[in-house]
Design a protein around this motif. Sequence first.
Motif, PDB file in Angstrom:
ATOM      1  N   VAL A 118       0.836  -1.207   0.000  1.00 57.93           N
ATOM      2  CA  VAL A 118       0.000   0.000   0.000  1.00 57.93           C
ATOM      3  C   VAL A 118       0.868   1.253   0.000  1.00 57.93           C
ATOM      4  O   VAL A 118       0.601   2.204  -0.741  1.00 57.93           O
ATOM      5  CB  VAL A 118      -0.969  -0.017   1.209  1.00 57.93           C
ATOM      6  N   ARG A 119       1.952   1.216   0.796  1.00 59.22           N
ATOM      7  CA  ARG A 119       2.858   2.372   0.787  1.00 59.22           C
ATOM      8  C   ARG A 119       3.549   2.495  -0.569  1.00 59.22           C
ATOM      9  O   ARG A 119       3.752   3.602  -1.081  1.00 59.22           O
ATOM     10  CB  ARG A 119       3.896   2.229   1.902  1.00 59.22           C
ATOM     11  N   GLY A 120       3.911   1.343  -1.138  1.00 53.54           N
ATOM     12  CA  GLY A 120       4.543   1.356  -2.452  1.00 53.54           C
ATOM     13  C   GLY A 120       3.626   1.942  -3.516  1.00 53.54           C
ATOM     14  O   GLY A 120       4.049   2.735  -4.348  1.00 53.54           O
ATOM     15  N   LEU A 121       2.339   1.561  -3.454  1.00 55.05           N
ATOM     16  CA  LEU A 121       1.382   2.061  -4.445  1.00 55.05           C
ATOM     17  C   LEU A 121       1.177   3.570  -4.286  1.00 55.05           C
ATOM     18  O   LEU A 121       0.811   4.261  -5.230  1.00 55.05           O
ATOM     19  CB  LEU A 121       0.034   1.342  -4.304  1.00 55.05           C
ATOM     20  N   ALA A 122       1.423   4.058  -3.068  1.00 61.18           N
ATOM     21  CA  ALA A 122       1.291   5.500  -2.833  1.00 61.18           C
ATOM     22  C   ALA A 122       2.550   6.250  -3.268  1.00 61.18           C
ATOM     23  O   ALA A 122       2.601   7.471  -3.178  1.00 61.18           O
ATOM     24  CB  ALA A 122       0.997   5.763  -1.361  1.00 61.18           C
ATOM     25  N   GLY A 123       3.574   5.496  -3.727  1.00 55.75           N
ATOM     26  CA  GLY A 123       4.761   6.159  -4.268  1.00 55.75           C
ATOM     27  C   GLY A 123       6.022   5.971  -3.440  1.00 55.75           C
ATOM     28  O   GLY A 123       7.073   6.502  -3.786  1.00 55.75           O
ATOM     29  N   ASP A 124       5.936   5.205  -2.344  1.00 54.17           N
ATOM     30  CA  ASP A 124       7.115   4.965  -1.502  1.00 54.17           C
ATOM     31  C   ASP A 124       7.978   3.873  -2.140  1.00 54.17           C
ATOM     32  O   ASP A 124       7.673   2.688  -2.062  1.00 54.17           O
ATOM     33  CB  ASP A 124       6.646   4.543  -0.098  1.00 54.17           C
ATOM     34  N   GLU A 125       9.058   4.298  -2.782  1.00 57.89           N
ATOM     35  CA  GLU A 125       9.868   3.383  -3.575  1.00 57.89           C
ATOM     36  C   GLU A 125      10.562   2.323  -2.718  1.00 57.89           C
ATOM     37  O   GLU A 125      10.618   1.147  -3.083  1.00 57.89           O
ATOM     38  CB  GLU A 125      10.903   4.202  -4.349  1.00 57.89           C
ATOM     39  N   ALA A 126      11.080   2.754  -1.560  1.00 53.34           N
ATOM     40  CA  ALA A 126      11.801   1.813  -0.690  1.00 53.34           C
ATOM     41  C   ALA A 126      10.849   0.727  -0.194  1.00 53.34           C
ATOM     42  O   ALA A 126      11.200  -0.459  -0.160  1.00 53.34           O
ATOM     43  CB  ALA A 126      12.421   2.564   0.481  1.00 53.34           C
ATOM     44  N   ALA A 127       9.641   1.117   0.171  1.00 52.70           N
ATOM     45  CA  ALA A 127       8.659   0.153   0.667  1.00 52.70           C
ATOM     46  C   ALA A 127       8.286  -0.828  -0.446  1.00 52.70           C
ATOM     47  O   ALA A 127       8.143  -2.035  -0.220  1.00 52.70           O
ATOM     48  CB  ALA A 127       7.408   0.880   1.166  1.00 52.70           C
ATOM     49  N   TYR A 128       8.165  -0.311  -1.652  1.00 56.86           N
ATOM     50  CA  TYR A 128       7.798  -1.156  -2.782  1.00 56.86           C
ATOM     51  C   TYR A 128       8.910  -2.159  -3.075  1.00 56.86           C
ATOM     52  O   TYR A 128       8.651  -3.334  -3.355  1.00 56.86           O
ATOM     53  CB  TYR A 128       7.510  -0.274  -4.003  1.00 56.86           C
ATOM     54  N   HIS A 129      10.146  -1.699  -2.998  1.00 56.87           N
ATOM     55  CA  HIS A 129      11.293  -2.567  -3.219  1.00 56.87           C
ATOM     56  C   HIS A 129      11.316  -3.702  -2.194  1.00 56.87           C
ATOM     57  O   HIS A 129      11.471  -4.881  -2.543  1.00 56.87           O
ATOM     58  CB  HIS A 129      12.583  -1.733  -3.120  1.00 56.87           C
ATOM     59  N   GLU A 130      11.106  -3.337  -0.935  1.00 55.85           N
ATOM     60  CA  GLU A 130      11.073  -4.313   0.152  1.00 55.85           C
ATOM     61  C   GLU A 130       9.925  -5.302  -0.060  1.00 55.85           C
ATOM     62  O   GLU A 130      10.072  -6.519   0.130  1.00 55.85           O
ATOM     63  CB  GLU A 130      10.906  -3.554   1.479  1.00 55.85           C
ATOM     64  N   CYS A 131       8.797  -4.778  -0.492  1.00 56.16           N
ATOM     65  CA  CYS A 131       7.620  -5.607  -0.740  1.00 56.16           C
ATOM     66  C   CYS A 131       7.916  -6.658  -1.815  1.00 56.16           C
ATOM     67  O   CYS A 131       7.613  -7.842  -1.641  1.00 56.16           O
ATOM     68  CB  CYS A 131       6.457  -4.717  -1.164  1.00 56.16           C
ATOM     69  N   LEU A 132       8.513  -6.228  -2.914  1.00 56.15           N
ATOM     70  CA  LEU A 132       8.811  -7.167  -3.994  1.00 56.15           C
ATOM     71  C   LEU A 132       9.828  -8.223  -3.547  1.00 56.15           C
ATOM     72  O   LEU A 132       9.746  -9.387  -3.951  1.00 56.15           O
ATOM     73  CB  LEU A 132       9.343  -6.425  -5.225  1.00 56.15           C
ATOM     74  N   LYS A 133      10.764  -7.812  -2.682  1.00 54.81           N
ATOM     75  CA  LYS A 133      11.758  -8.773  -2.198  1.00 54.81           C
ATOM     76  C   LYS A 133      11.106  -9.858  -1.345  1.00 54.81           C
ATOM     77  O   LYS A 133      11.338 -11.054  -1.551  1.00 54.81           O
ATOM     78  CB  LYS A 133      12.830  -8.036  -1.378  1.00 54.81           C
ATOM     79  N   LEU A 134      10.281  -9.431  -0.386  1.00 54.71           N
ATOM     80  CA  LEU A 134       9.576 -10.400   0.457  1.00 54.71           C
ATOM     81  C   LEU A 134       8.675 -11.286  -0.397  1.00 54.71           C
ATOM     82  O   LEU A 134       8.575 -12.494  -0.210  1.00 54.71           O
ATOM     83  CB  LEU A 134       8.724  -9.677   1.507  1.00 54.71           C
ATOM     84  N   LEU A 135       8.044 -10.627  -1.375  1.00 53.49           N
ATOM     85  CA  LEU A 135       7.122 -11.336  -2.243  1.00 53.49           C
ATOM     86  C   LEU A 135       7.835 -12.405  -3.059  1.00 53.49           C
ATOM     87  O   LEU A 135       7.317 -13.504  -3.249  1.00 53.49           O
ATOM     88  CB  LEU A 135       6.470 -10.313  -3.175  1.00 53.49           C
ATOM     89  N   SER A 136       9.045 -12.099  -3.529  1.00 51.96           N
ATOM     90  CA  SER A 136       9.760 -13.067  -4.363  1.00 51.96           C
ATOM     91  C   SER A 136      10.062 -14.324  -3.550  1.00 51.96           C
ATOM     92  O   SER A 136       9.958 -15.442  -4.056  1.00 51.96           O
ATOM     93  CB  SER A 136      11.035 -12.444  -4.938  1.00 51.96           C
ATOM     94  N   ALA A 137      10.424 -14.148  -2.272  1.00 51.81           N
ATOM     95  CA  ALA A 137      10.695 -15.312  -1.419  1.00 51.81           C
ATOM     96  C   ALA A 137       9.422 -16.121  -1.222  1.00 51.81           C
ATOM     97  O   ALA A 137       9.423 -17.357  -1.309  1.00 51.81           O
ATOM     98  CB  ALA A 137      11.244 -14.858  -0.075  1.00 51.81           C
ATOM     99  N   HIS A 138       8.327 -15.401  -0.991  1.00 53.06           N
ATOM    100  CA  HIS A 138       7.052 -16.094  -0.799  1.00 53.06           C
ATOM    101  C   HIS A 138       6.637 -16.840  -2.068  1.00 53.06           C
ATOM    102  O   HIS A 138       6.232 -18.004  -2.024  1.00 53.06           O
ATOM    103  CB  HIS A 138       5.969 -15.092  -0.410  1.00 53.06           C
TER     104      HIS A 138
END
Lengths: 212, 183
Positions: free
Chosen positions: B13-33
């Motif tokens: 949600v933070r990534g979709l609002a434009g927070d790049e660092a949060a989006y990066h972290e999200c994709l990393k966690l997501l890739s492991a999942h």
Amino acid sequence: MKTDELIAMLAGDAGAVAPRVWQQRYALALVAGLFGAMLLMILLLGVRPDIADAVRLPMFWVKLAFPAALAAGALLAAVRLSRPGVAIGRAGAMLAAPVLAIWVLAVLALLGAPEDRAMLIWGETWAACLVNIPMLSVPAFVAVFWVMKSLAPVRPAVAGAAAGLLAGAVSAVAYALHCPELAAPFIGLWYLLGMLIPAALGALIGQRLLRW
Amino acid sequence: MSANEERLRELLVRGLAGDEAAYHECLKLLSAHLRGFLRVRLARLPDDVEDLVQETLLAVHNQRHTYDPGQPLTAWIHAIARYKLVDLLRRRAGREVLNDPLDEELEVFAVSDNDAADARRDLGKLLEQLPDRQRLPIVHMKLEGLSVTEAARATGMSEAAVKVGVHRGLKALAALIRNKCEE
């Protein structure tokens, strides 16, 4: 490219995304589709000349309400089928209800006038109905497919059918202002078939076009 | 995912609002999942897992505007992963009949989900097939880390064209993956 590189690439400067963009897109497609259907109907077919008298008849409003209700159900189905992980939910019931309602009216009409049954079913314009509803649905069909293509339907054929049905239902609302028929059996049969033609086409096209 | 879901959702949600660092972290966690999710379901095709993880991540990114913050994240993610998985199996079903080099040496040793195996398909090579108006904005912005303004200057394109180029380019990349596998 390693997965970490891909992630860095995707995350870099991704920018903000507007929330619930599909709502606005579907609203636009619907307005454009209805406008297109009305325009085509007025230019190619013409509003029925006795419309001022027709609006006093309850069946005239039933004939508008039936496709309008189907359009509402098809819209809900299309919106839900456009996004991953969203169940179709009540949309199925919303689609079934108007069909059942018109069929009840149709049976009542047929029982009430046994000697006129052929006329109540076939009317005088059944063939025109099957041609014109698909024809008037073209603008809405293109607009709705455009929107759906910009989203992510995980069941492309079903989503395409919902899109086609939505376009057909919008078109039938416009066609009802031209069409002279008022019998419930006619509406429950030919209008429904007219709307199902774009729906079937939508399923066929969706299967190929809506993949992502 | 339940324990992580709330954290992942918040990051997205933070990534979709434009927070790049949060989006990066999200994709990393997501890739492991996703790696864990797909490895179980692709037990017979272990070499394809990483390709599919990448394909799914690209799809998640390209379709991120279809996520509704009110919707369970797992449902959304798993629907995307399953869609890509079924797509892969369908493509395979057509081809496997002809030549199936079904792995003689099955890798049985346990690998933690964070260890990305090498993808067999190189997205970098596929990227080279895109037309310049899509490829250059992606290379400048996404790989070299230039801003929109800098990328526009480097390519001689307008800033709007650069943004459109990135957006369309990533979608075209997903389409290339699909078609490549169908050959």
